[in-house]
Design a protein around this motif. Structure first.
Motif, short mmCIF file in Angstrom:
data_model
loop_
_atom_site.label_atom_id
_atom_site.label_comp_id
_atom_site.label_asym_id
_atom_site.label_seq_id
_atom_site.Cartn_x
_atom_site.Cartn_y
_atom_site.Cartn_z
N VAL A 102 0.85 -1.20 0.00
CA VAL A 102 0.00 0.00 0.00
C VAL A 102 0.88 1.25 0.00
O VAL A 102 0.67 2.19 -0.78
CB VAL A 102 -0.95 -0.01 1.21
CG1 VAL A 102 -1.64 1.35 1.36
CG2 VAL A 102 -2.01 -1.09 1.06
N ASN A 103 1.87 1.27 0.89
CA ASN A 103 2.78 2.42 0.95
C ASN A 103 3.53 2.58 -0.36
O ASN A 103 3.73 3.70 -0.87
CB ASN A 103 3.76 2.26 2.11
CG ASN A 103 3.07 2.30 3.46
OD1 ASN A 103 2.03 2.95 3.61
ND2 ASN A 103 3.62 1.62 4.44
N GLN A 104 3.96 1.46 -0.92
CA GLN A 104 4.68 1.50 -2.20
C GLN A 104 3.78 2.03 -3.31
O GLN A 104 4.21 2.83 -4.15
CB GLN A 104 5.18 0.10 -2.55
CG GLN A 104 6.00 0.05 -3.83
CD GLN A 104 6.51 -1.36 -4.12
OE1 GLN A 104 6.22 -2.29 -3.38
NE2 GLN A 104 7.27 -1.51 -5.19
N ALA A 105 2.52 1.59 -3.33
CA ALA A 105 1.57 2.05 -4.35
C ALA A 105 1.31 3.55 -4.20
O ALA A 105 1.21 4.27 -5.20
CB ALA A 105 0.26 1.27 -4.25
N ARG A 106 1.22 4.03 -2.98
CA ARG A 106 1.00 5.46 -2.77
C ARG A 106 2.22 6.27 -3.22
O ARG A 106 2.07 7.33 -3.84
CB ARG A 106 0.71 5.72 -1.29
CG ARG A 106 -0.67 5.20 -0.85
CD ARG A 106 -0.86 5.31 0.64
NE ARG A 106 -2.21 4.86 1.03
CZ ARG A 106 -2.58 4.67 2.29
NH1 ARG A 106 -1.73 4.89 3.30
NH2 ARG A 106 -3.81 4.27 2.56
N GLN A 107 3.41 5.79 -2.90
CA GLN A 107 4.62 6.47 -3.36
C GLN A 107 4.70 6.45 -4.88
O GLN A 107 5.11 7.45 -5.51
CB GLN A 107 5.85 5.82 -2.75
CG GLN A 107 5.97 6.02 -1.24
CD GLN A 107 7.17 5.28 -0.66
OE1 GLN A 107 7.88 4.58 -1.36
NE2 GLN A 107 7.39 5.44 0.65
N ALA A 108 4.33 5.32 -5.47
CA ALA A 108 4.35 5.22 -6.93
C ALA A 108 3.40 6.22 -7.56
O ALA A 108 3.71 6.84 -8.59
CB ALA A 108 4.00 3.80 -7.37
N LEU A 109 2.23 6.41 -6.96
CA LEU A 109 1.27 7.40 -7.47
C LEU A 109 1.86 8.80 -7.37
O LEU A 109 1.74 9.60 -8.31
CB LEU A 109 -0.04 7.31 -6.69
CG LEU A 109 -1.07 8.41 -7.02
CD1 LEU A 109 -1.46 8.34 -8.50
CD2 LEU A 109 -2.30 8.27 -6.13
N SER A 110 2.48 9.11 -6.22
CA SER A 110 3.08 10.44 -6.05
C SER A 110 4.16 10.69 -7.10
O SER A 110 4.19 11.74 -7.75
CB SER A 110 3.65 10.56 -4.64
OG SER A 110 4.28 11.82 -4.47
N LEU A 111 5.05 9.70 -7.28
CA LEU A 111 6.12 9.85 -8.27
C LEU A 111 5.55 9.93 -9.68
O LEU A 111 6.03 10.72 -10.51
CB LEU A 111 7.08 8.67 -8.16
CG LEU A 111 7.91 8.59 -6.86
CD1 LEU A 111 8.75 7.32 -6.84
CD2 LEU A 111 8.80 9.81 -6.73
N GLN A 112 4.53 9.12 -9.96
CA GLN A 112 3.93 9.13 -11.29
C GLN A 112 3.29 10.47 -11.58
O GLN A 112 3.38 11.00 -12.70
CB GLN A 112 2.89 8.01 -11.40
CG GLN A 112 2.22 7.92 -12.76
CD GLN A 112 3.20 7.55 -13.85
OE1 GLN A 112 4.04 6.70 -13.66
NE2 GLN A 112 3.11 8.19 -15.01
N THR A 113 2.62 11.06 -10.58
CA THR A 113 1.99 12.36 -10.76
C THR A 113 3.04 13.42 -11.08
O THR A 113 2.87 14.23 -12.00
CB THR A 113 1.21 12.75 -9.50
OG1 THR A 113 0.22 11.73 -9.22
CG2 THR A 113 0.50 14.07 -9.70
N ILE A 114 4.13 13.42 -10.31
CA ILE A 114 5.20 14.39 -10.54
C ILE A 114 5.84 14.17 -11.91
O ILE A 114 6.08 15.12 -12.67
CB ILE A 114 6.26 14.28 -9.43
CG1 ILE A 114 5.65 14.67 -8.07
CG2 ILE A 114 7.46 15.16 -9.74
CD1 ILE A 114 6.57 14.43 -6.90
N GLN A 115 6.11 12.90 -12.23
CA GLN A 115 6.73 12.58 -13.51
C GLN A 115 5.85 12.97 -14.68
O GLN A 115 6.32 13.51 -15.69
CB GLN A 115 7.05 11.08 -13.56
CG GLN A 115 7.78 10.65 -14.83
CD GLN A 115 9.15 11.27 -14.93
OE1 GLN A 115 9.87 11.37 -13.96
NE2 GLN A 115 9.53 11.73 -16.13
N THR A 116 4.55 12.71 -14.55
CA THR A 116 3.61 13.05 -15.63
C THR A 116 3.58 14.55 -15.86
O THR A 116 3.63 15.03 -17.00
CB THR A 116 2.20 12.54 -15.28
OG1 THR A 116 2.23 11.12 -15.14
CG2 THR A 116 1.21 12.91 -16.37
N ALA A 117 3.49 15.34 -14.76
CA ALA A 117 3.49 16.79 -14.89
C ALA A 117 4.79 17.29 -15.53
O ALA A 117 4.78 18.17 -16.40
CB ALA A 117 3.29 17.44 -13.52
#
Length: 443
Positions: A102-117
């Motif tokens: 769960v923590n890994q998935a949340r971090q992945a979402l945060s990184l993905q959001t930053i990377q996408t922007a």
């Protein structure tokens, strides 16, 4: 065995038999006639609980025996907790793993959001740069042919001018300059020769005494002047020859330079093709930049996928948490306690016995091995079999006298609490089960 007697007041009259020869008579008087109904049954507790283990395994401790009085919550038996403990450990490990996911998935979402922007911003900048380069390449591709044509025209003009200048230098300027200087030199040389001979003649005459010394001096002066003029003419002729050579070399070099410039200008005509190629490359780069921006924007869907990954991980975490709770529950089931107070009336197993789980999804409720039976002896009842011909004399709530074989001289009061709605047939005898509850009981 228990005997039940159920009484009621009624009048009983026997019909006289007219054919009977011997009659007995008595004085008629008022009195009470008792009609009773009896039935046999077994004395038993109103409620008896089967105590089973919710988990299977070996009994490592059996804390009660038949006849023991137990209270609700009292220890009955312990089941070997090894399997349950192993299951609990595994469930806790799965829970920790699910929490980490769960923590890994949340971090992945945060990184993905930053990377996408960041990708979108970078792609937008790259697209704007590609547009500017395309505009520049388009202008250069349009201007370059004119620049090339003008450069060739200017180079050709310079070459023509240089060639004309060389030709003029070779055919007119140099020959004229050399001829004029050569004429002056020849004239000075002729004067020099003439005066040289005159000086020699004057000296010869002086020796003979035909002329004066002044005449020789005049001839000497004229000779020296002619010599000086000859030297000057010779120097000027040499200078003119050298200058003419330099003029020819310079004019020739200018022609060669102009020729090279023309060749360079013509070679630069390939810039037209290169600029067209750069224009095509800029258009391709623009399309690539547009595609990259579209891909970067499409990567925002990765954000949604990452959110779904979080939901899946959280669902798995809830499942793992439920497994931990269930494992704790199963661990608790290894300690079997009395579900209610009462007396242990039956013991089915001994220490060391292997029992199966009382709760199994495939087997359903009621499966498993019973450990003990606990009866509530505070309420006792008898289920008596009453002949069907007598059952109509019995009603609910009717008081009953109960006698037991163990105490033949005592009568216990009871009450009818249930009459079975269906009769039973045993050995061609039809009876109806009637349940009687004792009014009071003791050990």
């Amino acid at each position: 065995a228990v005997l039940l007697a159920m009484g009621a007041t009624a009048a009983h009259v026997k019909n006289a038999n007219k054919d009977q020869a011997n009659l007995e008579t008595s004085v008629a008087k008022r009195g009470t006639v008792v009609s009773s109904v009896s039935g046999n049954g077994v004395l038993q507790p109103v409620t008896t609980v089967e105590v089973k283990s919710n988990v299977g395994g070996q009994i490592v401790d059996l804390a009660v025996d038949e006849g023991d009085t137990v209270k609700a919550g009292q220890l009955i038996a312990r089941i070997d907790p090894s399997d349950a403990q192993s299951t609990l450990d595994q469930a806790q490990a799965d829970f920790s793993s699910s929490l980490a996911k769960v923590n890994q998935a949340r971090q992945a979402l945060s990184l993905q959001t930053i990377q996408t922007a960041a990708d979108i911003t970078s792609s937008q900048q790259a697209l704007e740069s590609a547009r500017q380069k395309l505009l520049q390449a388009d202008k250069q591709a349009k201007v370059q042919p004119r620049l090339t044509s003008e450069a060739i025209r200017q180079a050709q003009s310079s070459l023509d001018s240089a060639q004309a200048s060389l030709k003029q230098t070779q055919s007119a300027l140099v020959p004229q300059k050399i001829a004029s200087t050569k004429a002056s030199y020849d004239e000075a040389r002729a004067s020099y020769t003439k005066l040289e001979k005159n000086l020699a003649r004057q000296k010869a005459l002086l020796d003979k005494g035909f002329v004066s010394t002044s005449d020789v001096d005049d001839a000497e002066a004229q000779f020296q002047s002619a010599k000086a003029q000859l030297d000057s003419a010779k120097s000027k002729l040499d200078t003119v020859n050298e200058e003419s050579n330099q003029d020819l070399q310079s004019a020739t070099a200018k022609v060669a330079q102009a020729t090279a410039a023309l060749e360079t200008a013509r070679a630069n005509g390939m810039q037209d093709s290169l600029k067209r190629q750069e224009l095509a490359a800029s258009r391709a780069s623009l399309k690539q930049a547009e595609a990259a921006l579209a891909a970067a924007r499409a990567s925002r869907y990765q954000n949604q996928m990452k959110r779904e990954d979080i939901l899946q991980a959280e669902a798995q975490l809830l499942k793992a948490k439920a497994a931990v709770v269930n494992a704790h529950t199963q661990m608790g089931y290894t300690t079997v306690t009395a579900p209610r107070s009462g007396v242990v009336v039956k013991k089915y197993v001994e220490k060391g016995s292997i029992v199966t789980a009382g709760r199994q999804a495939m087997a359903g409720s009621g499966s498993g091995v019973t450990i003990v039976d606990i009866a509530d002896v505070s309420r006792m009842r008898i289920v008596a079999d009453v002949d069907e011909t007598d059952v109509n004399k019995i009603t609910l709530g009717q008081e009953v006298d109960v006698s037991v074989d163990a105490c033949p001289d005592e009568v216990f009061p009871g009450k009818v609490v249930k009459i079975a709605p269906e009769a039973e047939v045993n050995s061609n005898v039809t009876t109806v089960p009637v349940t009687v509850e004792l009014a009071q009981t003791d050990r």
